[in-house]
Write an enzyme that holds these catalytic residues in place. Sequence first.
Site, PDB file in Angstrom:
ATOM      1  N   ARG A 129      59.346  20.617 -28.325  1.00 51.48           N
ATOM      2  CA  ARG A 129      59.973  19.806 -27.288  1.00 51.48           C
ATOM      3  C   ARG A 129      60.308  20.686 -26.097  1.00 51.48           C
ATOM      4  NH1 ARG A 129      65.503  20.553 -28.346  1.00 51.48           N
ATOM      5  NH2 ARG A 129      66.117  18.724 -27.166  1.00 51.48           N
TER       6      ARG A 129
ATOM      7  N   ARG B 199      67.050  17.245 -18.888  1.00 53.81           N
ATOM      8  CA  ARG B 199      68.328  16.522 -18.856  1.00 53.81           C
ATOM      9  C   ARG B 199      68.376  15.633 -17.624  1.00 53.81           C
ATOM     10  NH1 ARG B 199      72.309  21.476 -19.965  1.00 53.81           N
ATOM     11  NH2 ARG B 199      71.466  22.037 -21.995  1.00 53.81           N
TER      12      ARG B 199
ATOM     13  N   ARG C 288      56.618  39.916 -31.004  1.00 46.74           N
ATOM     14  CA  ARG C 288      56.679  40.267 -29.591  1.00 46.74           C
ATOM     15  C   ARG C 288      57.818  41.257 -29.409  1.00 46.74           C
ATOM     16  NH1 ARG C 288      58.242  36.790 -25.791  1.00 46.74           N
ATOM     17  NH2 ARG C 288      58.951  35.173 -27.212  1.00 46.74           N
TER      18      ARG C 288
ATOM     19  N   ARG D 257      62.751  38.153 -16.441  1.00 43.12           N
ATOM     20  CA  ARG D 257      64.097  37.830 -15.941  1.00 43.12           C
ATOM     21  C   ARG D 257      64.861  39.091 -15.604  1.00 43.12           C
ATOM     22  NH1 ARG D 257      66.909  35.341 -21.449  1.00 43.12           N
ATOM     23  NH2 ARG D 257      66.006  36.847 -22.883  1.00 43.12           N
TER      24      ARG D 257
ATOM     25  N   GLU E 252      63.591  42.542 -17.540  1.00 41.69           N
ATOM     26  CA  GLU E 252      63.046  42.354 -18.892  1.00 41.69           C
ATOM     27  C   GLU E 252      61.560  42.033 -18.804  1.00 41.69           C
ATOM     28  OE1 GLU E 252      65.541  39.920 -21.496  1.00 41.69           O
ATOM     29  OE2 GLU E 252      63.716  38.971 -22.240  1.00 41.69           O
TER      30      GLU E 252
ATOM     31  N   TYR F 293      63.309  34.105 -36.307  1.00 43.17           N
ATOM     32  CA  TYR F 293      64.247  34.340 -35.221  1.00 43.17           C
ATOM     33  C   TYR F 293      65.587  33.736 -35.612  1.00 43.17           C
ATOM     34  CZ  TYR F 293      66.926  34.539 -31.097  1.00 43.17           C
ATOM     35  OH  TYR F 293      67.958  34.829 -30.242  1.00 43.17           O
TER      36      TYR F 293
ATOM     37  N   ASP G  71      69.642  33.366 -34.312  1.00 43.42           N
ATOM     38  CA  ASP G  71      70.736  33.676 -33.409  1.00 43.42           C
ATOM     39  C   ASP G  71      71.833  34.356 -34.222  1.00 43.42           C
ATOM     40  OD1 ASP G  71      70.133  32.988 -30.779  1.00 43.42           O
ATOM     41  OD2 ASP G  71      70.443  30.850 -31.155  1.00 43.42           O
TER      42      ASP G  71
END
Length: 388
Positions: free
Chosen positions: A174, A178, A257, A288, A311, A359, A361
Site C-alpha cells: 500500500r 491522507r 541493503r 535524505r 544518507e 525489519y 522497529d
Amino acid sequence: MTADLLIVGSGFFGLTIADRCARELGLKVQIIDRRDHLGGNAYSEIDPETGIEVHRYGAHLFHTSNQRVWEYVNRFTTFTPYQHRVYTTYRGEVFPLPINLGTINQFQRAAYSPDEARAWVAEQAAMITGEPANLEEKAISLIGEPLYEAFIKGYTAKQWQTDPRELGADIISRLPVRYTYDNRYFSDTYEGLPTDGYTAWLERMADHDNITVTLEADFFDETQPFNKKACVGVTPVVYTGPVDRYFDHAHGDLSWRTLDFETEVLATGDFQGTPVMNYADPDIAYTRIHEFRHFHPEREHPADKTVIMREFSRFAGTGDEPYYPVNTPQDRERLLAYRELARGEKNVLFGGRLGTYQYLDMHMAIGSALSMFDNKLAPYFRDGAALD
Ligand code: FDA
C-alpha cells in the site's frame, strides 16, 4: 564461563533479555558485542564540536501503540513530546509527506476538498488495469502516475539502486494517501525521543550487578572467551547476530541493503528548518538529510553551528553493515532453511533484527524480546522447561 546466560548482541533485543533475566530472575548474564559500544543500531553520541546528539546509524524515532512496551521502556527513560514530520524536495520545491491533502493541493496548484482529491487520485490510478507486473505499475495502480513520478519513482530508484520497473510488485502493498492536512508521520498512541538521549537509556538497561557487557568481542572469534565453539552446548545462548553467519552461510547469503552516512558540521544555526528532508529527484545521489538539532528543540544548541547527515542507500556487500532485509524469493527460501537449522540448535535462541532476518522497529524488537522471555527463558530457568 560463570554466567547463566550468554547474549550475543547488545541492541534493544539483547538488552531487554538481559534486563529481564537479571532483574526478574536474578540470573548472571554475560553480553558480548563485536562493536566498541553497546546499544546496536539505536546508539547515539554527542558530537564533540557542537554538543548535538547524533544517531550514528541513522535517525531513530521511538513510537509504539503497545501498552506493555510503553510501560516497560518508561522504566529506563522519560520521553520528550517530539512528533515526527518529514518533508521532501522535488524539483526545487518542498512538499509535506506522507502524501496528504496539502501535498496534492500544492502539487496541483489546487484547492481540492478531500472528496475532490480522492476522485482525482482514483482517476489517475485507474490508468493501470489488470495485475501490476512490477513496482512501478503497482504504485501507479495505487496513487496514479503524477504522484508516483514526483514522490515515489526517484526516491525508490535511489533506495534500491534499481529501476522500479525491475523491482517486484510485492515490495509495496500500500502507499498511504491522507485526505486531510495531517502530516504526522506516525499514528501510534505513544511517540517521543528519550529525554537524555538513546545511549543513556541503553546504558541504564545494562546497569545491573548481574549484567556484564564485553565489547569488541565477536562470537565467531575463538581468541575471545565467549565464542561459539566454547559456549554453545555449555551455556544457554540468545543470539541476535545475522542468522546466516551463525551457520557459516551454509544455505547462501541472505541479502541486505546498507546505508552510507556523510556527517558534516556546518557554520549555521539552522540548515533546513526540519529534522528530515527527503530528496525525490534521481540526480541527487542521497535519499535524505537529517539535521539532528531539530530532534531536540527543548535542548540548548549552538546558534552558529549545526550537524547534518546525508544518507545514501545501496545493496550490502561483504563487510557492510546489514540494515534492511531485501527479502527476494530466494532470500525467503534460504530463510526457511536457516529457520530449520535454528530449530535444531539446542539451547540457542535466535532473536532480533539480524537473528530473524526481519525489519523490526525498536518497539517491535523490545516487544519480541519480552515475548521470548515470557515464553522461553522464564519457563526454562524457573520451571526447567526445554529451551528450543
Ligand atoms: P541491533 O542491530 O540493534 O543489535 C544487534 C547487535 O548484535 C549489534 O550491536 C551487533 O554489533 C551485534 N552483533 C552482530 N553480530 C555479532 C557477533 N558475531 N558477535 C557479537 N555481536 C554481534 N526503529 C524505530 O523504532 N524507529 C526508527 O526511526 C528506526 N530507524 C532506523 C534506521 C535505520 C537506518 C535502521 C537500520 C534501523 C532503524 N530502526 C528504527 C530499527 C532499530 O534500529 C532496530 O529495531 C533495533 O536495532 C533492533 O534491535 P536488535 O537488538 O534486534 O538489533
